[in-house]
Design an enzyme around this catalytic site. Structure first.
Site, PDB file in Angstrom:
ATOM      1  N   TYR A   1       0.860  -1.184   0.000  1.00 37.58           N
ATOM      2  CA  TYR A   1       0.000   0.000   0.000  1.00 37.58           C
ATOM      3  C   TYR A   1       0.898   1.237   0.000  1.00 37.58           C
ATOM      4  O   TYR A   1       1.537   1.548   1.013  1.00 37.58           O
ATOM      5  CB  TYR A   1      -0.911   0.033   1.227  1.00 37.58           C
ATOM      6  CG  TYR A   1      -1.985  -1.032   1.274  1.00 37.58           C
ATOM      7  CD1 TYR A   1      -2.323  -1.776   0.148  1.00 37.58           C
ATOM      8  CD2 TYR A   1      -2.682  -1.276   2.444  1.00 37.58           C
ATOM      9  CE1 TYR A   1      -3.307  -2.748   0.211  1.00 37.58           C
ATOM     10  CE2 TYR A   1      -3.674  -2.240   2.512  1.00 37.58           C
ATOM     11  CZ  TYR A   1      -3.981  -2.976   1.400  1.00 37.58           C
ATOM     12  OH  TYR A   1      -4.967  -3.935   1.460  1.00 37.58           O
TER      13      TYR A   1
ATOM     14  N   ARG B   1     -16.185   0.166  -1.503  1.00 34.95           N
ATOM     15  CA  ARG B   1     -15.317   1.315  -1.784  1.00 34.95           C
ATOM     16  C   ARG B   1     -16.098   2.634  -1.780  1.00 34.95           C
ATOM     17  O   ARG B   1     -15.841   3.529  -2.571  1.00 34.95           O
ATOM     18  CB  ARG B   1     -14.592   1.108  -3.109  1.00 34.95           C
ATOM     19  CG  ARG B   1     -13.732  -0.130  -3.089  1.00 34.95           C
ATOM     20  CD  ARG B   1     -13.326  -0.626  -4.450  1.00 34.95           C
ATOM     21  NE  ARG B   1     -12.614  -1.899  -4.285  1.00 34.95           N
ATOM     22  CZ  ARG B   1     -13.212  -3.079  -4.183  1.00 34.95           C
ATOM     23  NH1 ARG B   1     -14.523  -3.160  -4.265  1.00 34.95           N
ATOM     24  NH2 ARG B   1     -12.504  -4.174  -4.013  1.00 34.95           N
TER      25      ARG B   1
ATOM     26  N   SER C   1     -22.107   3.488   0.550  1.00 33.42           N
ATOM     27  CA  SER C   1     -21.982   4.175   1.837  1.00 33.42           C
ATOM     28  C   SER C   1     -23.102   5.181   2.080  1.00 33.42           C
ATOM     29  O   SER C   1     -23.317   5.628   3.209  1.00 33.42           O
ATOM     30  CB  SER C   1     -20.647   4.922   1.907  1.00 33.42           C
ATOM     31  OG  SER C   1     -20.630   5.989   0.961  1.00 33.42           O
TER      32      SER C   1
END
Length: 337
Positions: free
Chosen positions: A56, A211, A215
């Site tokens: 990452y 992702r 939401s």
């Protein structure tokens, strides 16, 4: 906060884990100070599982977590359990060039992760994607050697299918499988979830909000930067995005009736899938700010009864999402066996 077992061989961890990837990579710019404050807030709230990957932002995320742990109160630092994915090969330009699961590489990756994190052991260690050129038995065997030497506590897996899970479990005790699972990513229900439950392996579910897509905060007119993974994700493109956000609006009606947010009901749904199976599913929430973390933690107070679950299924049926969860080249690396 209640706890979940990470499989029959793993440690007890918090009911939710914190996925830290977005604090360093793939979702646009992040604020380092706020990211560290969010890790601290998660630990203070009882979250114990912190998830990262050594690739990452080429180690940036591990160093960020290391800083957060160093600056946290000792009691909170001691309760933290770190899960690390390894094996992805990157270039200085940020390109991806496969996966390396050779035993020598496993030990090399671990040495660097321990240094960047500033810890004396990694709690759960797993290859991010199956290396097609190296039998999973060899990769898992190398992690087992790290366990014998005290550098790692538990073996994990990531994004592999039922056959690979069985082969790995025949080699060493497997604590946990990390894999995508959400209302609109339910592929594990056919063969993977029955296999992990048969073998006593927990699921760490990433992408529980797809992702950010489900939401409740993602809008049709949102402009994504070139460095944002979602700018190239099929589910965020054109008609696919319009269709998927229609699903979100259907889910929003149910959430509003219960007085909770869309994100909270989506996370609560994932929690509900493990509730009858010794709480064997731990959702990872990718909160990058304390505000989003607080919202996600609110899912622990959401109770979904049979009527709620039926309404959610009607609003967002299995396989209702438009578009694959990754671009085609990345889908090719996902383990299906």
């Amino acid at each position: 906060m209640r706890t979940h077992p990470l499989g029959t061989t793993g440690p007890q961890v918090s009911a939710l884990g914190l996925g830290c990837m977005g604090m360093s990579a793939l979702y646009g710019d992040a604020d380092r100070t706020e990211s560290i404050a969010t890790v601290h807030a998660a630990l203070e709230a009882g979250v114990t599982l912190l998830d990262t990957g050594d690739f990452y932002a080429m180690g940036h995320n591990e160093m960020l977590i290391g800083e957060a742990l160093r600056t946290a109160p000792a009691a909170l630092r001691e309760q933290a359990q770190v899960s690390v994915k390894f094996g992805a090969l990157r270039s200085p330009d940020g390109d991806w060039s496969g996966y390396d699961g050779r035993p020598a590489a496993v030990k090399n990756f671990a040495a660097y992760s321990l240094q960047r994190l500033g810890v004396d052991h990694i709690d759960v260690y797993r290859i991010a994607r199956l290396d097609p050129d190296v039998p999973i038995e060899e990769t898992v065997g190398a992690i087992s050697e790290l366990i014998e030497k005290g550098h790692v506590r538990h073996v994990g897996l990531s994004e592999v299918g039922a056959d690979t899970i069985r082969r790995a479990a025949a080699t060493a005790p497997i604590a946990d499988l990390q894999i995508e699972y959400s209302l609109i990513s339910r592929g594990i229900e056919e063969s993977v979830l029955p296999t992990t439950r048969e073998l006593g392996i927990s699921i760490t579910a990433y992408g529980v909000l797809s992702r950010g897509l489900i939401s409740g905060h993602f809008t049709r007119d949102r402009q994504l930067t070139a460095g944002d993974f979602r700018a190239h994700s099929p589910r965020f493109q054109g008609e696919n995005l319009r269709h998927n956000l229609d699903l979100v609006e259907a889910l929003r009606k149910i959430a509003e009736q219960k007085g909770v947010s869309v994100a909270q009901i989506a996370i609560a749904w994932v929690l509900s899938r493990g509730a009858r199976h010794n709480d064997d599913i731990v959702p990872l929430v990718g909160a990058r700010t304390r505000e989003r973390l607080t919202e996600s933690l609110g899912a622990l107070d959401v109770t979904l009864d049979a009527a709620d679950l039926a309404a959610i299924e009607r609003a967002v049926p299995a396989d209702a999402a438009a578009g694959e969860r990754y671009p085609a080249p990345q889908m090719a690396h996902l383990g299906s066996k």
